[in-house]
Design a protein around this motif. Structure first.
Motif, PDB file in Angstrom:
ATOM      1  N   ARG A  95      -7.602-105.309  10.631  1.00 36.73           N
ATOM      2  CA  ARG A  95      -8.451-105.151   9.447  1.00 36.73           C
ATOM      3  C   ARG A  95      -7.776-104.300   8.388  1.00 36.73           C
ATOM      4  O   ARG A  95      -7.914-104.574   7.190  1.00 36.73           O
ATOM      5  CB  ARG A  95      -9.772-104.511   9.843  1.00 36.73           C
ATOM      6  N   LEU A  96      -7.052-103.280   8.818  1.00 35.68           N
ATOM      7  CA  LEU A  96      -6.343-102.432   7.868  1.00 35.68           C
ATOM      8  C   LEU A  96      -5.269-103.231   7.124  1.00 35.68           C
ATOM      9  O   LEU A  96      -5.179-103.181   5.890  1.00 35.68           O
ATOM     10  CB  LEU A  96      -5.714-101.241   8.595  1.00 35.68           C
ATOM     11  N   MET A  97      -4.486-103.992   7.868  1.00 31.54           N
ATOM     12  CA  MET A  97      -3.427-104.797   7.242  1.00 31.54           C
ATOM     13  C   MET A  97      -4.019-105.881   6.349  1.00 31.54           C
ATOM     14  O   MET A  97      -3.525-106.136   5.250  1.00 31.54           O
ATOM     15  CB  MET A  97      -2.531-105.422   8.312  1.00 31.54           C
ATOM     16  N   SER A  98      -5.082-106.532   6.813  1.00 32.36           N
ATOM     17  CA  SER A  98      -5.722-107.578   6.025  1.00 32.36           C
ATOM     18  C   SER A  98      -6.327-106.997   4.750  1.00 32.36           C
ATOM     19  O   SER A  98      -6.198-107.589   3.668  1.00 32.36           O
ATOM     20  CB  SER A  98      -6.802-108.259   6.857  1.00 32.36           C
ATOM     21  N   GLY A  99      -6.960-105.852   4.868  1.00 26.88           N
ATOM     22  CA  GLY A  99      -7.547-105.215   3.689  1.00 26.88           C
ATOM     23  C   GLY A  99      -6.503-104.811   2.668  1.00 26.88           C
ATOM     24  O   GLY A  99      -6.687-105.030   1.464  1.00 26.88           O
ATOM     25  N   PHE A 100      -5.409-104.226   3.135  1.00 30.93           N
ATOM     26  CA  PHE A 100      -4.336-103.860   2.211  1.00 30.93           C
ATOM     27  C   PHE A 100      -3.725-105.088   1.541  1.00 30.93           C
ATOM     28  O   PHE A 100      -3.389-105.049   0.354  1.00 30.93           O
ATOM     29  CB  PHE A 100      -3.248-103.060   2.917  1.00 30.93           C
ATOM     30  N   ALA A 101      -3.592-106.166   2.281  1.00 28.60           N
ATOM     31  CA  ALA A 101      -3.019-107.387   1.707  1.00 28.60           C
ATOM     32  C   ALA A 101      -3.930-107.956   0.621  1.00 28.60           C
ATOM     33  O   ALA A 101      -3.462-108.361  -0.453  1.00 28.60           O
ATOM     34  CB  ALA A 101      -2.771-108.420   2.792  1.00 28.60           C
ATOM     35  N   VAL A 102      -5.229-107.967   0.866  1.00 25.73           N
ATOM     36  CA  VAL A 102      -6.155-108.501  -0.136  1.00 25.73           C
ATOM     37  C   VAL A 102      -6.234-107.581  -1.352  1.00 25.73           C
ATOM     38  O   VAL A 102      -6.264-108.050  -2.493  1.00 25.73           O
ATOM     39  CB  VAL A 102      -7.546-108.739   0.498  1.00 25.73           C
ATOM     40  N   PHE A 144      -5.652-113.601   4.724  1.00 27.75           N
ATOM     41  CA  PHE A 144      -6.471-114.615   5.379  1.00 27.75           C
ATOM     42  C   PHE A 144      -5.897-115.002   6.741  1.00 27.75           C
ATOM     43  O   PHE A 144      -6.647-115.210   7.704  1.00 27.75           O
ATOM     44  CB  PHE A 144      -6.609-115.840   4.476  1.00 27.75           C
ATOM     45  N   ILE A 145      -4.585-115.088   6.841  1.00 32.31           N
ATOM     46  CA  ILE A 145      -3.952-115.425   8.123  1.00 32.31           C
ATOM     47  C   ILE A 145      -4.199-114.326   9.149  1.00 32.31           C
ATOM     48  O   ILE A 145      -4.467-114.615  10.325  1.00 32.31           O
ATOM     49  CB  ILE A 145      -2.447-115.705   7.923  1.00 32.31           C
ATOM     50  N   ILE A 146      -4.147-113.075   8.732  1.00 27.63           N
ATOM     51  CA  ILE A 146      -4.441-111.978   9.656  1.00 27.63           C
ATOM     52  C   ILE A 146      -5.888-112.063  10.128  1.00 27.63           C
ATOM     53  O   ILE A 146      -6.187-111.859  11.306  1.00 27.63           O
ATOM     54  CB  ILE A 146      -4.134-110.620   8.991  1.00 27.63           C
ATOM     55  N   PHE A 147      -6.804-112.390   9.217  1.00 28.18           N
ATOM     56  CA  PHE A 147      -8.206-112.584   9.602  1.00 28.18           C
ATOM     57  C   PHE A 147      -8.336-113.698  10.633  1.00 28.18           C
ATOM     58  O   PHE A 147      -9.064-113.557  11.629  1.00 28.18           O
ATOM     59  CB  PHE A 147      -9.038-112.900   8.352  1.00 28.18           C
ATOM     60  N   LEU A 148      -7.641-114.805  10.427  1.00 27.57           N
ATOM     61  CA  LEU A 148      -7.695-115.909  11.384  1.00 27.57           C
ATOM     62  C   LEU A 148      -7.117-115.520  12.739  1.00 27.57           C
ATOM     63  O   LEU A 148      -7.627-115.932  13.787  1.00 27.57           O
ATOM     64  CB  LEU A 148      -6.960-117.128  10.832  1.00 27.57           C
ATOM     65  N   LEU A 149      -6.072-114.716  12.743  1.00 28.52           N
ATOM     66  CA  LEU A 149      -5.495-114.261  14.007  1.00 28.52           C
ATOM     67  C   LEU A 149      -6.457-113.353  14.772  1.00 28.52           C
ATOM     68  O   LEU A 149      -6.517-113.407  16.007  1.00 28.52           O
ATOM     69  CB  LEU A 149      -4.164-113.544  13.755  1.00 28.52           C
TER      70      LEU A 149
END
Length: 87
Positions: free
Chosen positions: A24-31, A60-65
């Motif tokens: 979630r941290l990585m996905s949030g930073f990416a968005v 989005f890919i991190i969310f899917l993973l």
């Protein structure tokens, strides 16, 4: 086969909190990076649409993973009971 599923399931379940937090941290930073880059591209003369799109896709890919991780946990459940995973 049930012992193998249990040997994989319980360490994955134990690590789920850490995996979710980091994902979630990585996905949030990416968005957030995608939004900031898109705003910079929109309001300045510099055009960085490709990096903004790539960061959005990465988030989005991190969310899917993360969703795949949970679905693997559901399938590997060795106890046969209903598994409830809280976000």
């Amino acid at each position: 086969m049930k012992y193998l599923a249990a040997a994989v399931f319980y360490p994955m379940l134990w690590m789920r909190g850490l995996v979710l937090a980091l994902g979630r941290l990585m996905s949030g930073f990416a968005v957030i990076a995608a939004i900031v880059i898109a705003l910079i591209s929109l309001f300045t003369r510099y055009r960085f649409w490709l990096p903004a799109g790539l960061f959005a896709i990465a988030g989005f890919i991190i969310f899917l993973l993360l969703q795949l991780y949970d679905s693997i946990l559901f399938r590997l459940n060795p106890s046969g009971r209903t598994l409830i995973l809280y976000q």
